[in-house]
Design an enzyme around this catalytic site. Structure first.
Site, PDB file in Angstrom:
ATOM      1  CG  ASP A  69      51.777  32.056  41.150  1.00  0.00           C
ATOM      2  OD1 ASP A  69      52.000  31.117  41.930  1.00  0.00           O
ATOM      3  OD2 ASP A  69      50.949  32.954  41.381  1.00  0.00           O
ATOM      4  CG  ASP A  85      49.390  33.581  48.235  1.00  0.00           C
ATOM      5  OD1 ASP A  85      50.368  34.212  47.794  1.00  0.00           O
ATOM      6  OD2 ASP A  85      48.599  32.962  47.511  1.00  0.00           O
TER       7      ASP A  85
HETATM    8  C1  DGJ Z   1      49.183  33.157  43.915  1.00  0.00           C
HETATM    9  C2  DGJ Z   1      50.321  33.995  44.408  1.00  0.00           C
HETATM   10  O1  DGJ Z   1      50.858  33.447  45.556  1.00  0.00           O
HETATM   11  C3  DGJ Z   1      49.835  35.416  44.628  1.00  0.00           C
HETATM   12  O2  DGJ Z   1      50.865  36.189  45.169  1.00  0.00           O
HETATM   13  C4  DGJ Z   1      49.373  35.967  43.328  1.00  0.00           C
HETATM   14  O3  DGJ Z   1      50.457  36.082  42.449  1.00  0.00           O
HETATM   15  C5  DGJ Z   1      48.293  35.076  42.741  1.00  0.00           C
HETATM   16  N1  DGJ Z   1      48.703  33.706  42.675  1.00  0.00           N
HETATM   17  C6  DGJ Z   1      47.915  35.552  41.368  1.00  0.00           C
HETATM   18  O4  DGJ Z   1      47.050  34.695  40.765  1.00  0.00           O
END
Ligand code: DGJ
Length: 723
Positions: free
Chosen positions: A459, A523
């Protein structure tokens, strides 16, 4: 008239024609459909072409030299449009060498690659420009490299990775805008007399401005010319399209450089990231097909050299967020395995004192409070259930509230005298500092050696601000260092797969994809929103790298409710996953989920190797079709976004099948709605038993489409009928 010998590079879908130029870089004559194809230039015409010089009558008031568009137009001696190079040398009292005039030293080409070496002896600069056509996909890779041959430093402000012409009439542009949870939004504009331009200065690929653009005549899904350009780079970028005086336009794409970011000492070089270009004479779908083929064959580097069937994920984020309890997670894993999940990905919340996004980034060891026996029992449980194990990390970041930051506050990117800018309560580590890189490599390597981990979800949750390294802007160094870290990790752990996530689709580009195997597209798991996000994403990326999850009934990001079928039908063509607590499903929903996962497993080989076509009918209907490479099958998904006044949906022609073969056509899913007329006749047969139709019928007349209420989908499969 002396005929001129042209440079001709070609691939399956494209020809590039340039004229050698003793005064400078080769002159652009053509970038378009392959020579010899319908309505395009003829090969014989290339043999005895007239020279460009003198073909342009000079109107009064012009300079006597009006330079043509070359591979490397430069400013200072008569080119008044955007130059491909901008930079200068600091000297007492003002900058020098801001005007450039490169002469060719060596021009080499064959059928697929052109390499030009140039120098500007007055400015003390050397330049290499390379365009290379990959024959099968027709995708062109282009880059340029500048070297400083003089004693004083040369400050570079811009160097285009590619500079190409757009033919007159290519005056429509498809650009991409976005934000978190709404990435890859397509914007169609008509090009006018002003320059069209997009810059990204966020230091990562960005949610706002995907580094890609498509210019064309109609921008139709299956008609019109289209030239697509993408920068394979996970940092900053600029894309611009500028009108020229002769009705054409030039398109430049390259890395946006902050002031002073690249200052070359004598002998130092700057090489641009690689730009990828494709051309289609048959609209956007054929353009995407070229990009997909290229990514599959030349960008992705799978462990063992071959993509394994994409395993169904369960990602724990929206199921538990940072509330980790090993027993609870084991029970989640058990339920996940029961519904058919094949890879269990433990998201954020597992490491030292990570209770929320306010702390702990940098401390990459299991939280002893939550995991008193470490991660091993959970991993073992996951493995016993027959699933792979994946782990979330965000290596490039540090929380001010972390052991790492307390020990090394100077490891965060910063600019002396400036405040530290946080985003999601976190700072960015200065990866260009070798100590930082080694720390991260060791931390990740220790995790991977100590546990049975198949997969990292990598991430990256903030933009770069105060992106300084010893006072200098360091976006570029940061991106390079990130690639280096990834390469090191992959060399040490060749079986590892990695997902590129940056709060969803904030880091999707071919630069990252050379190191990674999946993109967390957004997301947003809201199926309605996802249709548009995925449509934009799929322009440049094949479905198998598109992370697509079935989320909870009520979307966590929009609050909108969708039934399982709509959520699943939107996710199924991508790399499927679940982003939910499967234990919360009632028996009917659970059974339905199992059916959808089964459908994905049946169709993933087709979806993840086939040729994709996408389309829209007004604002209400969107669809996609994926035909197997051997034309033995096709998967079709049609999405109803909202109601419209059409009483019926027109039959959908299915392309990519063999007109001579026969196919069993089966509706795999169609919606039921209260009080909705039950399909009868042909549609009922298609849903219940299927129907055998010829590829010709399917291609010409299409397949009938059942009525679709708003926010619903129909999924249809065609498989070769061998009996
Ligand atoms: C952002 C990501 O896009 C989510 O899927 C998740 O992993 C969160 N971060 C976790 O902090």
């Amino acid at each position: 008239m002396q005929a001129t010998r042209l440079i001709h590079l070609s691939g399956a879908t494209v020809s590039l024609v340039l004229e050698p130029n003793t005064d400078g870089a080769p002159v652009w004559r053509y970038f378009g459909a392959p020579a010899g194809s319908d309505g395009s230039l003829s090969v014989s015409g290339l043999a005895d072409a007239w020279p460009a010089a003198g073909a342009q009558p000079l109107p009064p008031t012009m300079l006597e030299n009006d330079p043509p568009l070359t591979l490397l137009p430069t400013h200072g001696l008569g080119w008044f449009n955007q130059p491909a190079l901008a930079g200068s040398r600091a000297a007492d009292g003002g900058d020098l060498d801001w005007a450039h005039d490169f002469r060719p030293d060596d021009v080499q080409w064959d059928e697929h690659t052109l390499r030009v070496e140039l120098s500007d002896d007055v400015a003390g600069l050397g330049m290499t420009v390379v365009y290379s056509v990959e024959p099968e996909s027709g995708v062109v890779s282009a880059w340029a490299e500048l070297d400083n041959r003089a004693d004083t430093p040369f400050r570079l402000d811009w160097l285009a990775a590619a500079c190409v012409p757009l033919a007159p009439g290519m005056d429509r542009v498809l650009g991409f805008s976005g934000k978190w949870t709404l990435e890859f939004q397509e914007n169609r504009e008509t090009l006018g007399v002003a320059t069209w331009r997009r810059d990204n200065r966020r230091g990562r690929t960005s949610h706002d401005s995907f580094p890609g653009v498509i210019a064309g005549s109609t921008l139709g899904d299956d008609d019109g010319t289209a030239l697509g350009a993408h920068l394979g780079w996970s940092g900053n970028h600029t894309i611009l399209i500028e009108p020229l005086a002769d009705g054409r336009r030039q398109l430049q794409i390259g890395e946006w450089l902050a002031p002073g970011e690249v200052v070359l000492a004598r002998g130092e070089r700057y090489r641009t990231p690689t730009a990828y270009l494709a051309f289609s004479a048959r609209g956007l779908n054929a353009l995407s097909a070229s990009f997909h083929q290229f990514v599959r064959q030349h960008v992705l580097a799978w462990p063992g050299g071959r993509m394994a069937p994409r395993p169904v994920h369960l990602n724990t984020w929206e199921a538990v967020y940072c509330k980790h309890d090993p027993d609870d997670l084991m029970s989640l894993a058990t339920s996940a395995a029961e519904v058919g999940v094949e890879r269990f990905v433990l998201d954020d919340g597992w490491f030292h004192r990570r209770d929320s996004d306010r702390a702990a980034l940098g401390d990459w060891w299991p939280d002893a409070r939550k995991y008193p026996h470490g991660l091993a029992p959970l991993i073992e449980h996951v493995r016993t259930l027959g699933m792979q194990f994946g782990l979330w990390v965000e290596p490039e970041m540090v929380s001010p509230d972390s052991d790492l930051y307390r020990a090394h506050p100077d490891w965060a990117m910063h600019l002396e005298g400036r405040p530290l800018v946080t985003g999601r309560h976190q700072l960015v580590l200065d990866l260009a500092n070798r100590d930082v890189e080694d720390y991260l490599f060791d931390a990740l390597d220790t995790l991977l050696r100590g546990h049975s981990i198949d997969y990292l979800k990598w991430d990256m949750n903030r933009d770069l601000a105060t992106a300084g390294h010893r006072g200098r802007a360091a976006y570029r160094r940061q991106t390079d260092a990130c690639y280096r870290l990834l390469a090191r990790l992959r060399a040490a752990h060749p079986a590892l797969e990695i997902e590129s996530c940056a709060s969803g689709g904030g880091r999707a580009d071919y630069g990252m994809l050379a190191h990674m195997h999946r993109v967390w597209t957004s997301d947003s798991n809201d199926a309605l929103t996802r249709i548009g996000i995925q449509r934009g994403f799929l322009r440049f990326f094949p479905p198998e790298v598109m992370g697509a999850h079935i989320g909870p009934a009520v979307s966590h990001t929009t609050g909108r409710r969708h039934d399982m079928a709509f959520r699943a039908a939107v996710a199924v063509p991508g790399h499927l996953g679940l982003e939910m607590d499967v234990r919360m499903l009632d028996p009917d929903e659970r059974a339905e989920l199992v059916r959808w996962i089964g459908l994905f497993k049946t169709w993933r080989d087709v979806a993840h190797s086939g040729t994709l076509r996408q389309g829209e009918a007004g604002a209400s209907l969107a669809w996609l079709q994926i035909a197997a490479p051997d034309r033995s099958a096709a998967l079709i998904a049609i999405y109803r976004r909202r109601e419209d006044t059409d009483r019926y949906i027109a039959p959908m022609p299915v392309k990519g099948l063999d007109p001579m073969r026969r196919y069993r056509v089966q509706i795999l899913h169609m919606p039921t709605a209260p009080h909705y007329a039950k399909p009868s006749g042909l549609l009922a047969t298609l849903a219940e038993r299927g129907l055998v139709l010829s590829g010709a019928t399917l291609g010409d007349l299409g397949v009938p489409v059942p009525p679709l209420p708003p926010e619903s989908a129909v999924v249809i499969g065609c498989t070769e009928a061998l009996d």
